[in-house]
Enzyme design. Sequence first.
Site, mmCIF file in Angstrom:
data_model
loop_
_atom_site.group_PDB
_atom_site.id
_atom_site.type_symbol
_atom_site.label_atom_id
_atom_site.label_comp_id
_atom_site.label_asym_id
_atom_site.label_seq_id
_atom_site.Cartn_x
_atom_site.Cartn_y
_atom_site.Cartn_z
ATOM 1 N N ASN A 1 -44.995 11.827 -11.427
ATOM 2 C CA ASN A 1 -46.087 12.711 -11.803
ATOM 3 C C ASN A 1 -47.297 12.629 -10.890
ATOM 4 O O ASN A 1 -48.290 13.301 -11.129
ATOM 5 C CB ASN A 1 -46.482 12.450 -13.258
ATOM 6 N N GLU B 1 -38.415 11.982 -17.661
ATOM 7 C CA GLU B 1 -38.622 11.370 -16.357
ATOM 8 C C GLU B 1 -39.208 9.983 -16.467
ATOM 9 O O GLU B 1 -40.200 9.766 -17.137
ATOM 10 C CB GLU B 1 -39.561 12.234 -15.530
ATOM 11 N N THR C 1 -35.770 22.440 -14.695
ATOM 12 C CA THR C 1 -36.782 22.240 -13.656
ATOM 13 C C THR C 1 -36.502 20.872 -13.033
ATOM 14 O O THR C 1 -35.705 20.786 -12.098
ATOM 15 C CB THR C 1 -38.194 22.344 -14.249
ATOM 16 N N THR D 1 -43.302 22.628 -19.905
ATOM 17 C CA THR D 1 -42.472 23.358 -20.841
ATOM 18 C C THR D 1 -41.224 22.722 -21.381
ATOM 19 O O THR D 1 -40.344 22.277 -20.656
ATOM 20 C CB THR D 1 -42.019 24.707 -20.264
ATOM 21 N N LYS E 1 -34.311 22.571 -22.327
ATOM 22 C CA LYS E 1 -34.720 21.966 -21.058
ATOM 23 C C LYS E 1 -36.098 21.319 -21.228
ATOM 24 O O LYS E 1 -36.849 21.669 -22.126
ATOM 25 C CB LYS E 1 -34.751 22.976 -19.921
#
Lengths: 387, 387
Positions: free
Chosen positions: A382, A263, A149, A183, A172
């Site tokens: 985010n 991230e 993603t 996820t 992932k």
Amino acid sequence: MTGVAMPAGFRAAGISAGIKDSGGPDLALVVNDGPEFTAAGVFTRNVIKAAPVLWSQEVLRHNSLRAVVLNSGGANAATGPGGFQDTHATAEKVAAVLDAGAADVAVCSTGLIGERLPMDAVLSGVDTAAAALDTGTEAGLAAATAVMTTDSHPKQTHHTHPGGWSVGGLAKGAGMLAPDLATMLSVLTTDAVVDAGTADRALRAATRVTFDRLDVDGGTSTNDTVLLLASGASGHTPSEADFTALLTEAAAELVRLLRSDSEGATKEVDIVVRGAASERDAVAVGRTVAEDNLVKTALFGSDPNWGRIAMALGRADATIAPETLAISINGVILYAAGTTAASRDDADLSGREIEIVIDLGVGAESATILTTDLSHAYVEENSAYST
Amino acid sequence: MTGVAMPAGFRAAGISAGIKDSGGPDLALVVNDGPEFTAAGVFTRNVIKAAPVLWSQEVLRHNSLRAVVLNSGGANAATGPGGFQDTHATAEKVAAVLDAGAADVAVCSTGLIGERLPMDAVLSGVDTAAAALDTGTEAGLAAATAVMTTDSHPKQTHHTHPGGWSVGGLAKGAGMLAPDLATMLSVLTTDAVVDAGTADRALRAATRVTFDRLDVDGGTSTNDTVLLLASGASGHTPSEADFTALLTEAAAELVRLLRSDSEGATKEVDIVVRGAASERDAVAVGRTVAEDNLVKTALFGSDPNWGRIAMALGRADATIAPETLAISINGVILYAAGTTAASRDDADLSGREIEIVIDLGVGAESATILTTDLSHAYVEENSAYST
């Protein structure tokens, strides 16, 4: 030479089905060609479970899987009975192309919560993926790429045992780090001969000390899934201890890759808790510190702020005695015997890797939690990109 | 007309003692001149308790206080036996100037963890503060100012009952929001005639639904303290229900002031949880959502991302059924009956105030948690300025 399609008996594929608006790869297939089809799975503990999690939990009651189909571009979570029917239809489609039963197919999804999947794209994508199935590194790479993603690169592993069998894997995500795109998914494959009980115990033992100890932001998504498929194609039957050990090595490598690609992370932080009354206590203390925003922002600032660590762990649900507690950062004991042990300036946190050692001094148990810092990039990723 | 020195029988002062390097106000005194000296307190549940917390818990066994001395510029936490002696010496000094016993003096500290206080400055500061003691708004303001760390302004309250008595108060901090500067401190005063049992029950009832429901970042500092002092100087004896109600109003006002001044906050968020099986469940769900960084960053981005709220509450330790759950933001039901109920775009989060209503649909209990978003400014304040 890595990935899910390296162990004998496995093929994989990853293709662009048109689920993602971007047109990028978004559907992966991992197929076990046998001769054995042993499988095990561990799933999110979140009570809000996505349709594919409910489906895969159900089919794994047989401890057997022929294939796993995974999609990015949509989590199929909070989508009601219609979303569950979509998962069922996807498994039926994969079963049809493989001449298997739907109950032999696990489904994993990742992406936005609350949106139905474009089923025309999913179902025709299964045909495309089935035609692309292959063994080897490139096939595993395609599958690992199609489940991404906001991951910046695909994550794969392959560990070989001198006894003639191996464990491969893909993964992932990282917790709930990605914007809207929930996820953590992982598929592990092995050509070892493993019975169902051994597969289940080994997977639980491996995830308990690997995936379960990665804690970037406390998030437990609606879709988290780790699956193990064993083909038996090597003909070798390892001892349960040997199998568990190699499976744990492979899982640990994937977890380090997930943390590294979190991230916004500018620091990779190991929180080692020892001297605990129980392993449960050690994990509770490590997770509480890992999730504390004041600790995480101090780490982002390269600040050896042990006061925040003491504050954070003091609210953990664990046996803690201020007198016996000691806190070290990067090898320097900063707090011991109830008070300051060294100047904070003695600890250098300027590098990317940081080790915090918390010795509770009340027992002999330990655990290590892997986490990251809390950076401007995390907030940016985010918030700004979320709608 | 507000603050701790408004109720009859109370004097307050706030002065610069030289504890802070900045030379700003850093020592406050709140004195009860009686005729009664009833007191109650609630303290941090963190097992790492600062010396002043250990001291004040001990002296409150008598349910009686003549005075509270508060300092900013140092938390006196994780300072060992020497730190406890410093707290004891501070109480002895206040007792001496007031002709009381040390056991009649509570102590509160706030500031950096792990540093000893400059006791010469503290002890001479007590003399200066005692000479400045006064009634009224200006005196309360001086005290509220002297306890500030990174608060941008002093926080005070005063609520008057038609029956001829009132409740005043001051507060500082917000959870562990401030860089290195731990602690939420509050002193509430009343001239009502209140016995020790009523004072204790009323304070616990008021804090349970006010201070205990402010959750900015999950932090529970080493120094958190809320004290109630009752002088009886009004001569009026309210019913316990009336007293609890007004005390709760005063505490609620202070809590809203704390949230509003939380570092980096750009949103003031009420999380209303109803339909819960128990109040404990409602609080657990509200706190889990309030502490979730993905929810908080979405709020910073003005994004009505109910999927993250569903994900966050799904890991709370509470009775939750996905089918009965409903989530509204600013009056728009976005999720109900297991799936999407409206387009996210229907909810407007552009303003500073946001209300999230989570209806669990499994019972009749409720609770409201007050929180903020997670902004760049939070990361900046808590990383860049920490050493």
